[in-house]
Design a protein around this motif. Structure first.
Motif, PDB file in Angstrom:
ATOM      1  N   HIS A  48      69.939  19.288   2.424  1.00  0.00           N
ATOM      2  CA  HIS A  48      68.798  18.952   2.701  1.00  0.00           C
ATOM      3  C   HIS A  48      68.382  18.060   3.964  1.00  0.00           C
ATOM      4  N   GLU A  49      67.065  18.117   3.960  1.00  0.00           N
ATOM      5  CA  GLU A  49      66.118  17.641   5.375  1.00  0.00           C
ATOM      6  C   GLU A  49      65.422  16.600   5.023  1.00  0.00           C
ATOM      7  N   PHE A  50      65.174  15.289   5.705  1.00  0.00           N
ATOM      8  CA  PHE A  50      64.118  14.531   5.663  1.00  0.00           C
ATOM      9  C   PHE A  50      63.916  14.135   7.119  1.00  0.00           C
ATOM     10  N   ASP A  51      62.774  13.083   7.198  1.00  0.00           N
ATOM     11  CA  ASP A  51      62.674  12.615   8.522  1.00  0.00           C
ATOM     12  C   ASP A  51      63.641  11.300   8.589  1.00  0.00           C
ATOM     13  N   ASN A  52      64.453  11.039   8.730  1.00  0.00           N
ATOM     14  CA  ASN A  52      64.969  10.319   9.665  1.00  0.00           C
ATOM     15  C   ASN A  52      64.537   8.795  10.332  1.00  0.00           C
ATOM     16  N   ARG A  53      63.791   9.311  10.581  1.00  0.00           N
ATOM     17  CA  ARG A  53      62.966   7.843  10.900  1.00  0.00           C
ATOM     18  C   ARG A  53      62.160   6.968   9.304  1.00  0.00           C
ATOM     19  N   TYR A  54      61.993   7.485   8.477  1.00  0.00           N
ATOM     20  CA  TYR A  54      61.508   7.322   7.232  1.00  0.00           C
ATOM     21  C   TYR A  54      63.050   6.429   7.042  1.00  0.00           C
ATOM     22  N   LEU A  55      64.229   6.624   7.078  1.00  0.00           N
ATOM     23  CA  LEU A  55      65.181   5.915   6.493  1.00  0.00           C
ATOM     24  C   LEU A  55      65.819   5.400   7.161  1.00  0.00           C
ATOM     25  N   TRP A  56      66.582   5.261   9.105  1.00  0.00           N
ATOM     26  CA  TRP A  56      67.118   4.736   9.689  1.00  0.00           C
ATOM     27  C   TRP A  56      65.733   3.029   9.743  1.00  0.00           C
ATOM     28  N   MET A  57      64.304   3.336  10.614  1.00  0.00           N
ATOM     29  CA  MET A  57      63.386   1.748  10.907  1.00  0.00           C
ATOM     30  C   MET A  57      63.164   1.381   9.403  1.00  0.00           C
ATOM     31  N   SER A  58      62.985   1.643   8.550  1.00  0.00           N
ATOM     32  CA  SER A  58      62.958   1.177   6.587  1.00  0.00           C
ATOM     33  C   SER A  58      64.687   0.992   5.863  1.00  0.00           C
ATOM     34  N   LEU A  59      65.450   0.878   7.142  1.00  0.00           N
ATOM     35  CA  LEU A  59      66.762   0.818   6.437  1.00  0.00           C
ATOM     36  C   LEU A  59      67.242   0.732   5.340  1.00  0.00           C
ATOM     37  N   LYS A  60      67.004   2.233   5.032  1.00  0.00           N
ATOM     38  CA  LYS A  60      67.317   2.379   3.094  1.00  0.00           C
ATOM     39  C   LYS A  60      68.463   3.312   3.425  1.00  0.00           C
ATOM     40  N   ARG A  61      69.059   3.100   1.736  1.00  0.00           N
ATOM     41  CA  ARG A  61      70.421   3.819   2.122  1.00  0.00           C
ATOM     42  C   ARG A  61      70.230   4.834   1.131  1.00  0.00           C
ATOM     43  N   ILE A  62      70.926   6.182   1.565  1.00  0.00           N
ATOM     44  CA  ILE A  62      71.746   7.219   0.824  1.00  0.00           C
ATOM     45  C   ILE A  62      73.136   6.640   0.018  1.00  0.00           C
ATOM     46  N   VAL A  63      72.928   7.418  -1.216  1.00  0.00           N
ATOM     47  CA  VAL A  63      74.623   7.397  -1.221  1.00  0.00           C
ATOM     48  C   VAL A  63      74.607   7.782  -2.566  1.00  0.00           C
ATOM     49  N   GLY A  64      76.162   8.587  -2.339  1.00  0.00           N
ATOM     50  CA  GLY A  64      76.691   9.905  -3.116  1.00  0.00           C
ATOM     51  C   GLY A  64      77.338   9.398  -4.536  1.00  0.00           C
ATOM     52  N   SER A  65      77.241   9.908  -5.360  1.00  0.00           N
ATOM     53  CA  SER A  65      77.282   9.385  -6.765  1.00  0.00           C
ATOM     54  C   SER A  65      78.006  10.841  -7.366  1.00  0.00           C
ATOM     55  N   HIS A  66      79.092  10.858  -7.994  1.00  0.00           N
ATOM     56  CA  HIS A  66      79.716  11.783  -8.720  1.00  0.00           C
ATOM     57  C   HIS A  66      79.835  11.518  -9.808  1.00  0.00           C
ATOM     58  N   PHE A  67      80.401  12.374 -10.903  1.00  0.00           N
ATOM     59  CA  PHE A  67      80.281  11.505 -12.431  1.00  0.00           C
ATOM     60  C   PHE A  67      80.591  10.183 -12.400  1.00  0.00           C
ATOM     61  N   ALA A  68      81.935   9.856 -13.209  1.00  0.00           N
ATOM     62  CA  ALA A  68      82.340   8.316 -13.148  1.00  0.00           C
ATOM     63  C   ALA A  68      83.581   8.246 -13.558  1.00  0.00           C
ATOM     64  N   ASN A  69      83.408   7.141 -12.881  1.00  0.00           N
ATOM     65  CA  ASN A  69      85.266   6.756 -12.366  1.00  0.00           C
ATOM     66  C   ASN A  69      85.823   6.317 -14.375  1.00  0.00           C
ATOM     67  N   TYR A  70      87.204   5.973 -14.977  1.00  0.00           N
ATOM     68  CA  TYR A  70      87.508   5.790 -15.914  1.00  0.00           C
ATOM     69  C   TYR A  70      86.843   4.285 -17.063  1.00  0.00           C
ATOM     70  N   ARG A  71      86.483   3.753 -15.735  1.00  0.00           N
ATOM     71  CA  ARG A  71      85.972   2.740 -16.516  1.00  0.00           C
ATOM     72  C   ARG A  71      84.495   2.810 -17.043  1.00  0.00           C
ATOM     73  N   GLU A  72      84.318   3.652 -16.251  1.00  0.00           N
ATOM     74  CA  GLU A  72      82.687   3.595 -15.998  1.00  0.00           C
ATOM     75  C   GLU A  72      82.286   4.492 -17.256  1.00  0.00           C
ATOM     76  N   ALA A  73      83.266   5.606 -17.047  1.00  0.00           N
ATOM     77  CA  ALA A  73      82.950   6.512 -18.793  1.00  0.00           C
ATOM     78  C   ALA A  73      82.706   5.761 -20.107  1.00  0.00           C
ATOM     79  N   TRP A  74      83.591   4.683 -19.920  1.00  0.00           N
ATOM     80  CA  TRP A  74      84.017   3.758 -20.994  1.00  0.00           C
ATOM     81  C   TRP A  74      83.282   3.015 -20.848  1.00  0.00           C
ATOM     82  N   GLU A  75      82.216   2.669 -20.098  1.00  0.00           N
ATOM     83  CA  GLU A  75      81.136   1.858 -21.079  1.00  0.00           C
ATOM     84  C   GLU A  75      80.264   2.476 -20.642  1.00  0.00           C
ATOM     85  N   ALA A  76      80.038   4.252 -20.211  1.00  0.00           N
ATOM     86  CA  ALA A  76      78.958   4.787 -20.949  1.00  0.00           C
ATOM     87  C   ALA A  76      78.647   5.052 -22.522  1.00  0.00           C
TER      88      ALA A  76
END
Length: 447
Positions: free
Chosen positions: A347-375
Motif C-alpha cells: 500500500h502507498e499513501f501520502d502520510n501527511r494526510y494521516l499524521w497531520m489530520s490525526l487519522k488512524r489505520i486499524v488492521g483487522s483480521h477475521f473475528a474472535n470467538y465472541r465477535e463471531a457468535w454476535e455476528a
C-alpha cells in the motif's frame, strides 16, 4: 455417503440415529495439490484460473481428536482466501500446513500433499472427539473459521491474538468445500433455522469479518450517524458491511463497479452510492504513480452525497488500488480499517494526510470467538441477511472460485456439498416468511 444424506434429510432424525451412522473411509473434497504449485509461474495474477488447480478428489476421512468434531457438510461458500489458495498467492498454502504439522502430533495430520479448502460450512455434527460437551451428533451447525490453541496468555483477551491463530480451511486442512469437514468444536455455532443450508453457509467468514472491522471495539467502533465509505459494497464482504452500517444507524457510502451492483445497494437501503466505473476514477496514473487530483475529485463526490461531510470510517479491503484515496478521504480524526488487499499487498499513501489530520489505520483480521457468535446471532434473529447470489454443485467449486477471482459475482457464491438440491434445511418457516424478500435479494434465480 448415501446413507448419511438420507438420514440427515429426515425431519425426525435423532442424535442416536446420527451417532449410529457408518462413516465412509473416503470422502470427496475440493483440493489443491502440492505437485501443482508451480503451474501458474510467470503468469499475471488475473490470468491464473482456479478451475485448473481446484480439483474434486477422494481423500481419507479424518477421525476427530480431542476437542474436535467431524461435520457432514450440507453446503459451503467461496471466500477470497479460497481464490488465493487456488492460484497459490501470495504463496502456496502448503507452507502453512507444514508449520501447523510441526505444532503437535494431532496437528501433524494436516500436513498432507493435498489441501482440502473452504472456510465456511453449514451442516450436521456426525462425531465428536474426547472432551467435547456442548455438541453432539445430529446438531445442526455453522462453523466460524477461527482455529486457535489458547495455550498462550496472549489470546485470552482477544482470541485473534493467540500466537497459534489460524484460519480453518486456509491455514489448516480438512476445510468446508467437501462432503465432510474436521473442525475444532469451539468453531461451531447454531445454524440459523430460517435459512436453507446454502444460505446458512454463506455469511460466516465475511459477516464475522465485517462485524469485527466495523462494530467491535477491536475495529472502528461504529456508532449512530457515522458516515462509512464501503468499497465493493455489493460484494461478499461489503454487502455485510453495508447491512451492519444500516442496522447500526450509520450512513453507508457504497462504492460499486456497475449499475446492477448500485441497484443492489439501493435495495439494501443505502442512499449514497458511487459507481466508480461510470464516474471513471483512476487513482493511479501508471503502475508507480498515484494521482492526488483523483483523490480530491472522489472526496468532493463523497461530500456531495453526505451534505458536505467527510467519512468517519473507511471500510478497506481492495488494498493497493484504493488505499491512498482511502487515507485521503477519511475525515480529520477518522479511521481507515483494513482486512485484506485483493488488488495488491503493498500500500502507498501520502502520510501527511494521516499524521497531520490525526487519522488512524486499524488492521483487522477475521473475528474472535465472541465477535463471531454476535455476528451469527444477528443472522439468526433476522437482522442481517445472507447475500447469496449463485449456487454451484461441489464439482463446480472451481468455476465458483473463478467468478469470485474475476469479480463476476455479487454477494456470496455458495456450493452445495451433501445437500442434493437448493432450498432444503429450513425449520423456522414463520421467521423466514417475514424476511424472505431480503434473504433472496441477491439471488439471480430466486428459490
Amino acid at each position: 455417503m448415501d446413507e448419511i444424506i438420507g438420514t440427515l434429510l429426515s425431519e425426525d432424525v435423532t442424535s442416536p440415529d446420527v451417532a449410529g451412522l457408518r462413516l465412509p473411509e473416503y470422502y470427496r473434497g475440493n483440493v489443491v495439490r502440492r505437485e501443482d504449485t508451480s503451474m501458474f509461474e510467470g503468469m499475471d495474477s488475473k490470468a491464473k484460473d482456479p478451475r485448473k488447480s481446484l480439483r474434486v478428489q477422494e481423500v481419507p476421512t479424518p477421525q476427530p481428536g480431542p476437542g474436535e468434531a467431524l461435520i457432514a457438510v450440507m453446503a459451503s461458500a467461496i471466500n477470497y482466501n479460497t481464490v488465493w489458495s487456488s492460484i497459490f498467492e501470495p504463496l502456496p498454502t502448503f507452507g502453512f500446513l507444514e508449520r501447523y504439522g510441526r505444532f503437535s502430533e494431532q496437528a501433524r495430520r494436516h500436513d498432507l500433499p493435498y489441501h482440502v479448502l473452504g472456510s465456511d460450512l453449514a451442516g450436521v455434527v456426525l462425531r465428536t472427539g474426547p472432551g467435547v460437551n456442548r455438541w453432539r451428533p445430529g446438531d445442526r451447525v455453522v462453523a466460524h473459521c477461527l482455529s486457535v490453541e489458547l495455550e498462550s496468555p496472549d489470546g485470552h483477551d482477544d482470541t485473534m491474538l493467540d500466537p497459534e491463530q489460524r484460519i480453518w480451511g486456509f491455514e489448516t486442512n480438512f476445510g468446508g468445500l467437501a462432503e465432510l469437514a474436521l473442525v475444532k468444536s469451539n468453531q461451531l455455532m447454531p445454524k440459523p433455522e430460517h435459512l436453507t443450508w446454502e444460505e446458512a453457509a454463506s455469511p460466516g467468514l465475511v459477516n464475522s469479518t465485517a462485524y469485527r472491522q466495523l462494530v467491535s471495539r477491536n475495529g472502528a467502533q461504529l456508532k449512530q450517524g457515522d458516515n462509512v465509505l464501503i468499497w465493493g459494497a455489493s460484494g461478499g464482504l461489503g454487502s455485510y458491511a453495508t447491512q451492519l452500517a444500516l442496522a447500526g444507524g450509520a450512513n453507508p457510502i457504497c462504492v460499486v463497479s456497475s449499475p446492477r451492483k448500485a441497484a443492489i445497494c439501493h435495495s439494501l437501503g443505502a442512499e449514497a452510492v458511487i459507481d466508480r466505473s461510470a464516474e471513471d476514477y483512476r487513482f493511479w496514473k501508471d503502475e508507480t504513480t498515484q494521482d492526488p487530483k483523483e483523490w480530491k475529485r472522489f472526496g468532493k463526490r463523497i461530500r456531495e452525497l453526505t451534505g458536505g461531510e467527510d467519512v468517519d470510517i473507511v471500510f478497506e479491503h481492495p488494498g493497493r488500488e484504493t488505499f491512498g484515496a482511502s487515507v485521503y478521504v477519511a475525515r480529520k480524526g477518522g479511521t481507515v480499517v483494513t482486512c485484506a488487499s485483493t488488488s495488491g499487498y503493498v500500500h502507498e499513501f501520502d502520510n501527511r494526510y494521516l499524521w497531520m489530520s490525526l487519522k488512524r489505520i486499524v488492521g483487522s483480521h477475521f473475528a474472535n470467538y465472541r465477535e463471531a457468535w454476535e455476528a451469527n446471532r444477528l443472522v439468526a434473529k433476522g437482522r442481517i441477511h445472507p447475500t447469496l447470489s449463485k449456487v454451484y454443485p461441489l464439482e463446480q467449486a472451481g468455476q465458483a472460485a473463478y467468478e469470485v477471482h474475476a469479480n463476476l459475482h455479487q454477494g456470496k457464491v455458495g456450493v452445495l456439498c451433501l445437500a442434493p438440491r437448493e432450498g432444503l434445511g429450513v425449520r423456522d418457516h414463520a421467521l423466514r416468511a417475514r424476511h424472505v424478500d431480503a434473504i433472496n435479494r441477491f439471488r439471480e434465480q430466486k428459490v
